[in-house]
Every structure is written in C-alpha cells, then in structure tokens.
Design a protein around this motif. Structure first.
Motif, PDB file in Angstrom:
ATOM      1  N   ASP A  15       0.834  -1.192   0.000  1.00 18.94           N
ATOM      2  CA  ASP A  15       0.000   0.000   0.000  1.00 18.94           C
ATOM      3  C   ASP A  15       0.873   1.249   0.000  1.00 18.94           C
ATOM      4  N   TYR A 101      -1.778  -6.750  -6.613  1.00 12.89           N
ATOM      5  CA  TYR A 101      -2.187  -6.089  -5.370  1.00 12.89           C
ATOM      6  C   TYR A 101      -3.258  -5.031  -5.646  1.00 12.89           C
ATOM      7  N   LYS A 105      -7.018  -4.947  -4.249  1.00 11.39           N
ATOM      8  CA  LYS A 105      -7.400  -3.799  -3.426  1.00 11.39           C
ATOM      9  C   LYS A 105      -8.667  -3.151  -3.966  1.00 11.39           C
ATOM     10  N   SER A 108     -11.470  -5.285  -2.921  1.00 15.76           N
ATOM     11  CA  SER A 108     -11.701  -5.108  -1.490  1.00 15.76           C
ATOM     12  C   SER A 108     -12.450  -3.816  -1.202  1.00 15.76           C
TER      13      SER A 108
END
Length: 257
Positions: A15, A101, A105, A108
């Motif tokens: 992140d 990723y 994300k 999510s």
C-alpha cells in the motif's frame, strides 16, 4: 506470525509502495527504482523514529527493493531494447505483484462499500402468516353411493338453473324488443298514415327474428284494438291500419303535450 500494520493511510508495505509510485507520477510498468527505493526506506525509518512497530513485511520489501536497485546498476547487454521489458528485467516480478495487489485492493474497496450500503438497510424479519392465509383442507366423509347421489343432484340443479337463465334471457329480450317495436309502430302511424304494408314496419327484412318481433308487436296491438290487419289471400301482402283507439290516443297525447 505475520500481522497487518496500518500507518496513517497505509495498510501494509505494498500500500505504501503504490502510494509512492502514484504520488511520484510514475508508471507502474516503468518504475524509477532508485528514487522509489530511497523514498520507501526513508518512510520506514520515519516510522521507526516515531516508535511505530514496523512489520517485518515492510523490512522484507525494503530489502527486495534494494536488491532490485543493485541489479539495475549492473550493465546490460547491448542487444536489449532500451524501451521495453525483457525477461531479465529485475522489476518484472515486482510489477506483477503490484498489479495483482491493485486488482485485489480494488475488489476489497468495492466489497467494503457494498457492506456499508448493506448495513444501512433495515430488514423486517419474516413472519409466519399461515394463521391468516392458510386454509385448512376439507374432506368429505362420503361413500361412493352418497357421492354419486350428491353429484347427480348437483347436475340436476345446474340444468335447472341453466334453463331458468335461458328462459329469462329469451323472455326479457322478447318483451323489451316487442314493446320497443310497438312504440315504433305508434310513431309510424302518428304522421297521418292511414294504411301501410306490413313490410314497411319491418326494420330488417332479412332478419327473421326482426320479422317475428314485428309480427308479434302487430298481433299485440290488434289484441289491444289499436290496429287492424287484412290479408286478402294466402301469402299475400298484409295491410295494417290504425284503429280509432290508436288515433284517439294520439289526439289525447297531443292535447296533453
């Protein structure tokens, strides 16, 4: 055991790395590894100076960035393309992990927003309404002979109702139509008509029912002595004339009007 570390707006090492790449306006497929590695390590050091427990995942990624940086410093062969990636590009694996990723994300974030919208909905628990809507089954305790008798009575009652209905419709239709035709005949002779052929009183000569109703109306008026009819021979024309009763009724009606 690994655990998630959230610092300010960052959750985990990737992140932070994605933030640094996007903040520096770099393409994820063309990372300036030396610049981004320095920024990443500086941020990790700031975390340590602030007495924030740094997850081992941050340290592992920092080490991976340093390794990639060192490999990028090695000279490349002259036949490699300067603009495109090759299988030997040290950044390739990191790019793939970053793309994956970002994809997870995004999913999510979408699920979290869906959860928030769902939490705003209030649902009424389902209730058992069979007490009000359920109809108990009814069973007939009849043997075959009683059932046959009941069924025959049902059919007989139905036939009688159908006959009464047909008779009522037929009688009502005839009564209304005959009375209406009598009014038509009275109106016909009210215009100083002294005599007329029966055919002139029929509205539709091709309709047998209309002829029968008109004939029935003439007979009814003859019974009331308001019309006279004459047929000089069989199948000959029927001549119809108003009587004095009809003429006097018309005079009385005109006087009252």
């Amino acid at each position: 055991m690994s655990y998630k570390v959230k610092t300010n707006i960052f959750e985990g090492p990737f992140d932070l790395l994605v933030y640094l790449i996007e903040h520096a306006q770099m393409s994820i497929y063309d990372i300036r590894i030396s610049e981004i590695t320095k920024q990443y390590i500086d941020y990790v050091e700031d975390m340590k100076n602030a007495d924030i427990a740094v997850s081992s995942e941050f340290i592992v990624l920092a080490a991976a960035l340093l390794e990639i940086k060192s490999r990028m410093l090695l000279p490349r062969s002259s036949d490699e393309s300067e603009s495109g990636y090759t299988l030997e590009d040290p950044r390739s694996e990191l790019v793939q992990r970053l793309v994956e990723y970002k994809r997870f994300k995004a999913v999510s974030d979408m699920l979290r927003m869906q959860e928030e919208r769902t939490c705003l909905r209030l649902e009424k628990p389902q209730e058992d309404l069979t007490e009000y809507t359920g109809e108990p089954d009814e069973y007939l305790d009849l043997d075959i002979d009683k059932f046959r008798t009941a069924f025959e009575q049902f059919l007989l009652k139905k036939r009688r109702l159908d006959e009464i209905r047909r008779h009522h419709v037929r009688t009502e239709k005839q009564r209304i139509t005959t009375e209406a035709r009598i009014d038509d005949i009275r109106l016909f002779f009210s215009h100083d008509m002294k005599e007329a052929d029966f055919k002139e009183l029929v509205h539709d000569e091709s309709d047998k029912y209309d002829i029968a109703v008109t004939f029935s109306a003439v007979l009814e008026m003859m019974k009331e002595r308001t019309l006279d009819a004459e047929q000089k021979y069989v199948y000959g024309d029927i001549m119809v004339r108003p009587t004095e009763h009809l003429l006097s009724e018309e005079v009385d009606a005109g006087a009252h009007s």
